[in-house]
Write an enzyme that holds these catalytic residues in place. Structure first.
Site, PDB file in Angstrom:
ATOM      1  N   ARG A 239       0.864  -1.179   0.000  1.00  0.00           N
ATOM      2  CA  ARG A 239       0.000   0.000   0.000  1.00  0.00           C
ATOM      3  C   ARG A 239       0.896   1.224   0.000  1.00  0.00           C
ATOM      4  O   ARG A 239       1.927   1.251   0.687  1.00  0.00           O
ATOM      5  CB  ARG A 239      -0.898   0.030   1.244  1.00  0.00           C
ATOM      6  CG  ARG A 239      -2.049  -0.957   1.211  1.00  0.00           C
ATOM      7  CD  ARG A 239      -3.114  -0.588   0.159  1.00  0.00           C
ATOM      8  NE  ARG A 239      -4.218  -1.535   0.161  1.00  0.00           N
ATOM      9  CZ  ARG A 239      -4.306  -2.616  -0.639  1.00  0.00           C
ATOM     10  NH1 ARG A 239      -3.363  -2.869  -1.521  1.00  0.00           N
ATOM     11  NH2 ARG A 239      -5.356  -3.413  -0.570  1.00  0.00           N
ATOM     12  N   GLU A 268      -3.763   7.437  -4.037  1.00  0.00           N
ATOM     13  CA  GLU A 268      -4.185   6.974  -5.369  1.00  0.00           C
ATOM     14  C   GLU A 268      -5.530   7.565  -5.772  1.00  0.00           C
ATOM     15  O   GLU A 268      -6.409   7.657  -4.921  1.00  0.00           O
ATOM     16  CB  GLU A 268      -4.315   5.445  -5.365  1.00  0.00           C
ATOM     17  CG  GLU A 268      -2.995   4.766  -5.280  1.00  0.00           C
ATOM     18  CD  GLU A 268      -3.125   3.241  -5.195  1.00  0.00           C
ATOM     19  OE1 GLU A 268      -4.182   2.676  -5.557  1.00  0.00           O
ATOM     20  OE2 GLU A 268      -2.156   2.627  -4.752  1.00  0.00           O
ATOM     21  N   HIS A 286      -1.345   0.479  -9.960  1.00  0.00           N
ATOM     22  CA  HIS A 286      -1.936  -0.514  -9.040  1.00  0.00           C
ATOM     23  C   HIS A 286      -2.478  -1.735  -9.802  1.00  0.00           C
ATOM     24  O   HIS A 286      -3.681  -1.997  -9.831  1.00  0.00           O
ATOM     25  CB  HIS A 286      -3.036   0.118  -8.178  1.00  0.00           C
ATOM     26  CG  HIS A 286      -3.271  -0.653  -6.901  1.00  0.00           C
ATOM     27  ND1 HIS A 286      -3.650  -0.077  -5.724  1.00  0.00           N
ATOM     28  CD2 HIS A 286      -3.189  -1.983  -6.627  1.00  0.00           C
ATOM     29  CE1 HIS A 286      -3.784  -1.004  -4.783  1.00  0.00           C
ATOM     30  NE2 HIS A 286      -3.511  -2.178  -5.317  1.00  0.00           N
TER      31      HIS A 286
HETATM   32  C1  GLV Z   1      -4.914  -5.208  -3.968  1.00  0.00           C
HETATM   33  O1  GLV Z   1      -4.200  -4.309  -3.700  1.00  0.00           O
HETATM   34  C2  GLV Z   1      -5.532  -6.087  -3.006  1.00  0.00           C
HETATM   35  O2  GLV Z   1      -5.523  -5.796  -1.802  1.00  0.00           O
HETATM   36  O3  GLV Z   1      -6.074  -7.119  -3.444  1.00  0.00           O
END
Ligand code: GLV
Length: 322
Positions: A239, A268, A286
């Site tokens: 993250r 983000e 991401h």
């Molecule tokens: C993506 O970042 C997830 O948590 O699946």
């Protein structure tokens, strides 16, 4: 028949079980993800929700859905978008999708590692910009990862999958002992646990694979970034807020760090403007688990969680403590 709302587009195969069970499935069909107001309107009256990690599942969300809501199944491994206390107060079971996305996410982390250490991101930008180039022995040299040490912050399923890839490429595996690695994978990889500060200060590459919690917020802060080896690299597929992004920009700009491979950002989809300027930053939007097979499996697991809770059974993969 229950009303199940899905808050954004998901692979259609992943919700087949909901349709087969005869539930009323209300999809989000907009070209863009819903705005907050649209989201709150969309989940009204739902008994089950398939949520995504950009949805803030908080008091307001749960109140908007209504008291009949029983389960919020996040189509994600992470659940930092869910207010667990609010779920408890509303008797809603939050669930996630562990166990189906670790290889896909580790692939992304490892791809970032090669892209940044071998300068492939920078090289691709050069070619696409029609800049002149020719083969020369000293042209665009990166660094080998063989024989280097990777320090994992977070050594659960995703961290261990990243470690396996790194081991296969000749790296030494270390991890922060505050986030331990399970046996037998630890022994198989000959991985060594070190206190976090020592790990960060001695690794050639630091890769983050921990959940975002109050303890891991800015776990790579300015002081820890400054303690890293000159010429080291940072990889983040966890993250964004696990790293102080502004401090990272400074470390990359000053040349203290050789590069960073990032899939996630503090705010983000906004990215610190400084990152765009840096050739030694590889930036992905991401995409950690973004392949058809994995996203379908994640959606199937989220659907199973909804079906189980609506049938009065325990959720297969609830957030711990529910
Ligand atoms: C993506 O970042 C997830 O948590 O699946």
């Amino acid at each position: 028949m229950a009303r199940i709302c899905i808050t954004d587009a998901v692979p259609e195969d992943g919700i087949a079980s909901l349709l087969e069970a005869g539930h009323e499935v209300v999809r989000w069909t907009g070209d863009q993800a819903p705005t907050r107001a649209e989201l709150l309107e969309h989940v009204k009256g739902a008994e089950g929700v398939l949520s995504v990690l950009s949805d803030g599942v908080d008091e307001e969300f749960l109140a908007a859905a209504g008291p009949q809501l029983k389960v919020v199944a996040n189509v994600a491994a992470g659940f930092n978008n869910i207010d667990l206390d609010a779920c408890r107060a509303h008797n809603v079971v939050p669930t996630t999708t562990p166990g189906v996305l670790f290889d896909a996410t580790a692939d992304t982390a490892f791809a970032l590692l090669l892209m940044v250490t071998r300068r492939f991101g920078e090289a691709e930008r050069l070619v696409r910009a029609h800049k002149p180039w020719q083969y020369r022995t000293t042209f665009m040299l990166g660094h080998s990862i063989e024989g280097k040490t990777i320090g994992l912050i977070g050594a659960g399923q995703i961290g261990a999958a990243m470690a396996k890839r790194c081991k296969a490429f000749g790296m030494t595996i270390r991890y922060a002992e505050e986030h331990p690695m399970r046996e037998p994978v630890r022994s198989e990889l000959d991985a060594e646990g070190l206190p976090l500060d020592e790990l960060v200060a001695t690794s050639d590459v630091v890769s983050l694979h921990c959940p975002l919690t109050p303890e891991t917020h800015h776990i790579l802060n300015a002081a820890r970034l400054a303690s890293m080896k000159q010429g080291a690299y940072v990889i983040n597929t966890a993250r964004g807020a696990c790293i102080d992004e502004a401090a990272l920009v400074e470390s990359l700009r000053s040349g203290h760090l050789a590069g960073a491979g990032l899939d996630v950002y503090e705010n983000e989809p906004t990215i610190d403007p400084g990152l765009y300027e840096l050739e030694n930053a590889v930036l992905l939007p991401h995409l950690g688990s973004a392949n058809v097979e994995t996203r379908t499996a994640m959606t199937e697991l989220a659907s199973s969680n909804v079906l189980a809770v609506l049938a009065g059974k325990p959720a297969p993969t609830p957030v711990a403590g529910f």
